[in-house]
Design a protein around this motif. Structure first.
Motif, PDB file in Angstrom:
ATOM      1  N   ALA A 115     -24.282  26.173 -21.279  1.00 48.96           N
ATOM      2  CA  ALA A 115     -24.822  25.346 -20.198  1.00 48.96           C
ATOM      3  C   ALA A 115     -23.696  24.740 -19.362  1.00 48.96           C
ATOM      4  O   ALA A 115     -23.790  24.658 -18.133  1.00 48.96           O
ATOM      5  CB  ALA A 115     -25.707  24.239 -20.772  1.00 48.96           C
ATOM      6  N   ARG A 116     -22.616  24.338 -19.996  1.00 53.57           N
ATOM      7  CA  ARG A 116     -21.480  23.800 -19.241  1.00 53.57           C
ATOM      8  C   ARG A 116     -20.865  24.881 -18.347  1.00 53.57           C
ATOM      9  O   ARG A 116     -20.469  24.606 -17.208  1.00 53.57           O
ATOM     10  CB  ARG A 116     -20.423  23.248 -20.200  1.00 53.57           C
ATOM     11  CG  ARG A 116     -20.825  21.977 -20.919  1.00 53.57           C
ATOM     12  CD  ARG A 116     -19.658  21.383 -21.699  1.00 53.57           C
ATOM     13  NE  ARG A 116     -20.081  20.233 -22.481  1.00 53.57           N
ATOM     14  CZ  ARG A 116     -20.443  20.286 -23.751  1.00 53.57           C
ATOM     15  NH1 ARG A 116     -20.399  21.443 -24.391  1.00 53.57           N
ATOM     16  NH2 ARG A 116     -20.830  19.205 -24.382  1.00 53.57           N
ATOM     17  N   LEU A 117     -20.747  26.087 -18.863  1.00 56.01           N
ATOM     18  CA  LEU A 117     -20.194  27.179 -18.055  1.00 56.01           C
ATOM     19  C   LEU A 117     -21.053  27.453 -16.829  1.00 56.01           C
ATOM     20  O   LEU A 117     -20.540  27.750 -15.747  1.00 56.01           O
ATOM     21  CB  LEU A 117     -20.077  28.445 -18.912  1.00 56.01           C
ATOM     22  CG  LEU A 117     -19.038  28.424 -20.027  1.00 56.01           C
ATOM     23  CD1 LEU A 117     -19.218  29.613 -20.961  1.00 56.01           C
ATOM     24  CD2 LEU A 117     -17.632  28.432 -19.436  1.00 56.01           C
ATOM     25  N   LEU A 118     -22.369  27.333 -16.984  1.00 54.50           N
ATOM     26  CA  LEU A 118     -23.273  27.573 -15.858  1.00 54.50           C
ATOM     27  C   LEU A 118     -23.126  26.531 -14.766  1.00 54.50           C
ATOM     28  O   LEU A 118     -23.298  26.834 -13.589  1.00 54.50           O
ATOM     29  CB  LEU A 118     -24.726  27.573 -16.349  1.00 54.50           C
ATOM     30  CG  LEU A 118     -25.290  28.874 -16.907  1.00 54.50           C
ATOM     31  CD1 LEU A 118     -26.707  28.645 -17.398  1.00 54.50           C
ATOM     32  CD2 LEU A 118     -25.269  29.957 -15.857  1.00 54.50           C
ATOM     33  N   THR A 119     -22.841  25.310 -15.143  1.00 56.83           N
ATOM     34  CA  THR A 119     -22.843  24.210 -14.174  1.00 56.83           C
ATOM     35  C   THR A 119     -21.452  23.669 -13.893  1.00 56.83           C
ATOM     36  O   THR A 119     -21.317  22.633 -13.250  1.00 56.83           O
ATOM     37  CB  THR A 119     -23.732  23.065 -14.687  1.00 56.83           C
ATOM     38  OG1 THR A 119     -23.236  22.619 -15.961  1.00 56.83           O
ATOM     39  CG2 THR A 119     -25.172  23.528 -14.853  1.00 56.83           C
ATOM     40  N   HIS A 120     -20.423  24.393 -14.342  1.00 53.12           N
ATOM     41  CA  HIS A 120     -19.050  23.922 -14.167  1.00 53.12           C
ATOM     42  C   HIS A 120     -18.744  23.663 -12.690  1.00 53.12           C
ATOM     43  O   HIS A 120     -18.856  24.542 -11.856  1.00 53.12           O
ATOM     44  CB  HIS A 120     -18.082  24.958 -14.722  1.00 53.12           C
ATOM     45  CG  HIS A 120     -16.638  24.606 -14.531  1.00 53.12           C
ATOM     46  ND1 HIS A 120     -16.039  23.598 -15.234  1.00 53.12           N
ATOM     47  CD2 HIS A 120     -15.690  25.132 -13.705  1.00 53.12           C
ATOM     48  CE1 HIS A 120     -14.768  23.515 -14.863  1.00 53.12           C
ATOM     49  NE2 HIS A 120     -14.535  24.429 -13.941  1.00 53.12           N
TER      50      HIS A 120
ATOM     51  N   VAL B  96     -17.845  34.195 -13.705  1.00 56.05           N
ATOM     52  CA  VAL B  96     -18.977  33.302 -13.908  1.00 56.05           C
ATOM     53  C   VAL B  96     -18.551  31.858 -13.757  1.00 56.05           C
ATOM     54  O   VAL B  96     -19.173  31.067 -13.045  1.00 56.05           O
ATOM     55  CB  VAL B  96     -19.618  33.538 -15.292  1.00 56.05           C
ATOM     56  CG1 VAL B  96     -20.576  32.403 -15.649  1.00 56.05           C
ATOM     57  CG2 VAL B  96     -20.370  34.856 -15.297  1.00 56.05           C
ATOM     58  N   THR B  97     -17.476  31.478 -14.427  1.00 55.53           N
ATOM     59  CA  THR B  97     -17.019  30.092 -14.345  1.00 55.53           C
ATOM     60  C   THR B  97     -16.376  29.796 -12.993  1.00 55.53           C
ATOM     61  O   THR B  97     -16.514  28.703 -12.462  1.00 55.53           O
ATOM     62  CB  THR B  97     -16.028  29.784 -15.470  1.00 55.53           C
ATOM     63  OG1 THR B  97     -14.978  30.771 -15.458  1.00 55.53           O
ATOM     64  CG2 THR B  97     -16.726  29.844 -16.812  1.00 55.53           C
ATOM     65  N   ASP B  98     -15.691  30.781 -12.392  1.00 55.63           N
ATOM     66  CA  ASP B  98     -15.060  30.561 -11.098  1.00 55.63           C
ATOM     67  C   ASP B  98     -16.086  30.362  -9.988  1.00 55.63           C
ATOM     68  O   ASP B  98     -15.854  29.610  -9.039  1.00 55.63           O
ATOM     69  CB  ASP B  98     -14.164  31.748 -10.719  1.00 55.63           C
ATOM     70  CG  ASP B  98     -12.931  31.843 -11.597  1.00 55.63           C
ATOM     71  OD1 ASP B  98     -12.632  30.844 -12.292  1.00 55.63           O
ATOM     72  OD2 ASP B  98     -12.295  32.908 -11.601  1.00 55.63           O
ATOM     73  N   GLN B  99     -17.246  31.054 -10.082  1.00 55.56           N
ATOM     74  CA  GLN B  99     -18.218  31.046  -9.002  1.00 55.56           C
ATOM     75  C   GLN B  99     -19.440  30.187  -9.296  1.00 55.56           C
ATOM     76  O   GLN B  99     -20.380  30.166  -8.521  1.00 55.56           O
ATOM     77  CB  GLN B  99     -18.678  32.477  -8.705  1.00 55.56           C
ATOM     78  CG  GLN B  99     -17.555  33.383  -8.229  1.00 55.56           C
ATOM     79  CD  GLN B  99     -18.044  34.778  -7.900  1.00 55.56           C
ATOM     80  OE1 GLN B  99     -19.233  35.055  -7.945  1.00 55.56           O
ATOM     81  NE2 GLN B  99     -17.132  35.651  -7.561  1.00 55.56           N
ATOM     82  N   ALA B 100     -19.445  29.473 -10.420  1.00 53.33           N
ATOM     83  CA  ALA B 100     -20.640  28.721 -10.784  1.00 53.33           C
ATOM     84  C   ALA B 100     -21.041  27.706  -9.727  1.00 53.33           C
ATOM     85  O   ALA B 100     -22.215  27.410  -9.549  1.00 53.33           O
ATOM     86  CB  ALA B 100     -20.421  27.997 -12.125  1.00 53.33           C
TER      87      ALA B 100
END
Length: 412
Positions: free
Chosen positions: A74-79, A392-396
């Protein structure tokens, strides 16, 4: 009055509307996910911290970041989203229990429908290694996934025997059958079930995805008159290996060493009623330590249109589905993969999430190979997986763009 989690301006949007799975959103754009959620009746009656669209993307991210805990996914999705704009109420990472309840509310149906809409063969006529004399090469096979040892999973899916005289296996297992495009490793049909359903029965459920112009490869596990008859009825051509004890009488011989034969139902073997004509190719592969006899049967009965030597060499393409399974279970899932879902509905949801992510990765590889004018097999799946995880984390924190305007990361 704005809803919790919304901006107060006229151009506002919920923070959850901004959540995307990086480059995977190219394959599964938010508008398509919303359509699927509506079709499956999963639209929320009230605002939630985890609306259905977010849960779909969470499942995809969970299947991309295998081994990461719920809250970390969830953190990775909303980083970075909290700092991207001024929201009416700050985002908080849901608890593991809340995410589990949200997955249960969503169920497997939206992921299955998303798979049905998106997952298709991706090879173009220019794709190297995907065709034989104008026929698209596809393969069918089955596999199993280890599951958490819960009463619900064990009761629904069952356990295999250990094979070593030690009773039952430590893990319940789900059985899965797949149709894969050999040249691109794209999975385009799937069926799941408990261990009591044989892979042949699951495989038969996939035949509706076959079409004229395909050539289906299968190993000895799929031998069977009814299975052959049903697969051939789709208009696809077949090239299957059969066991050495299958009775194949010689009806006519061909100059290339193959011969015309026929197969019949086991129940009509003595009367040989309603036989189906097949062509048989037999050959031996010799290694330093072994010699293996192969017997193939095919619907391609004209040796001038499909010489025996070509079909014998072509059968090796069936191993592309084994490579695909290794990509899914060893590289994407990680060595010793055990799914994380505690209940059967979650298991099915997770399996389709895994397959959706794999298809998105393989579609990405195919586009990159097309742009580079090379065989998709020459691009690394493992490196593509690492690139996508970084993106994924760069573009979240980026709003999802239309599919045609999103760049492809270079997986070469």
């Amino acid at each position: 009055m704005p809803r919790p989690g919304q901006l107060k301006s006229s151009s506002c949007e919920r923070l959850s509307d901004r959540i995307a799975v990086g480059v995977l959103t190219r394959a599964f754009p938010p508008e398509l996910v919303d359509e699927v959620v509506v079709q499956c009746g999963r639209v929320e009656q009230r605002h939630r911290l985890l609306p259905a669209r977010v849960v779909v993307y969470f499942v995809l991210a969970m299947c991309l970041f295998s081994g990461q805990g719920y809250e970390e996914v969830a953190r990775l999705l909303t980083h970075g989203l909290e700092r991207a704009r001024r929201w009416d109420r700050a985002w908080r990472v849901p608890t593991t229990a809340a995410i589990g309840r949200a997955r249960l509310r969503l169920g497997p149906e939206p992921l299955k429908e998303l798979f049905a809409r998106v997952c298709r063969p991706v090879a173009t006529p220019q794709t190297a290694g995907a065709w034989y004399r104008g026929r698209r090469l596809v393969a069918v096979d089955g596999t199993t996934f280890d599951l958490p040892d819960t009463e619900a999973n064990a009761a629904f899916f069952g356990r295999p025997g250990s094979g070593r005289g030690q009773g039952r296996s430590a893990y319940p297992q789900a059985r899965v059958a797949l149709l894969v495009e050999c040249g691109t490793h794209a999975v385009f049909a799937a069926a799941t079930g408990p261990l009591t359903i044989h892979e042949r029965s699951l495989g038969a459920r996939l035949f509706s995805a076959l079409q004229p112009g395909m050539l289906l490869l299968a190993d000895r596990g799929f031998t069977g008159f009814e299975l052959w008859r049903d697969a051939a009825a789709t208009g696809a051509d077949l090239l299957w290996r059969v066991r050495k004890n299958v009775v194949l009488p010689v009806v006519a011989t061909f100059d290339d060493g193959s011969y015309l034969s026929e197969i019949v139902s086991d129940s009509d073997r003595r009367r040989r009623a309603d036989p189906i004509p097949v062509r048989v190719i037999e050959y031996t592969l010799t290694t330093a330590t072994d010699a293996t006899v192969y017997r193939l049967i095919t619907t391609l009965c004209d040796p001038t249109a499909a010489p025996a030597t070509e079909l014998a060499a072509l059968y090796a393409q069936r191993w592309e589905i084994e490579t695909t399974l290794d990509e899914i279970k060893t590289h994407q899932g990680g060595p010793g993969l055990v799914l994380r879902s505690q209940h059967p509905a979650g298991v099915e949801q997770e399996i389709y999430g895994i397959l959706l992510v794999h298809h998105a990765l393989r579609d990405l590889i195919h586009h990159a190979a097309h742009d580079a004018d090379c065989d998709p097999d020459r691009l690394s799946f493992t490196r593509t997986l690492r690139v996508v995880r970084r993106h994924v984390t760069d573009q979240a924190a980026l709003s999802p763009l239309p599919a045609h305007s999103r760049p492809h990361p270079d997986p070469a």
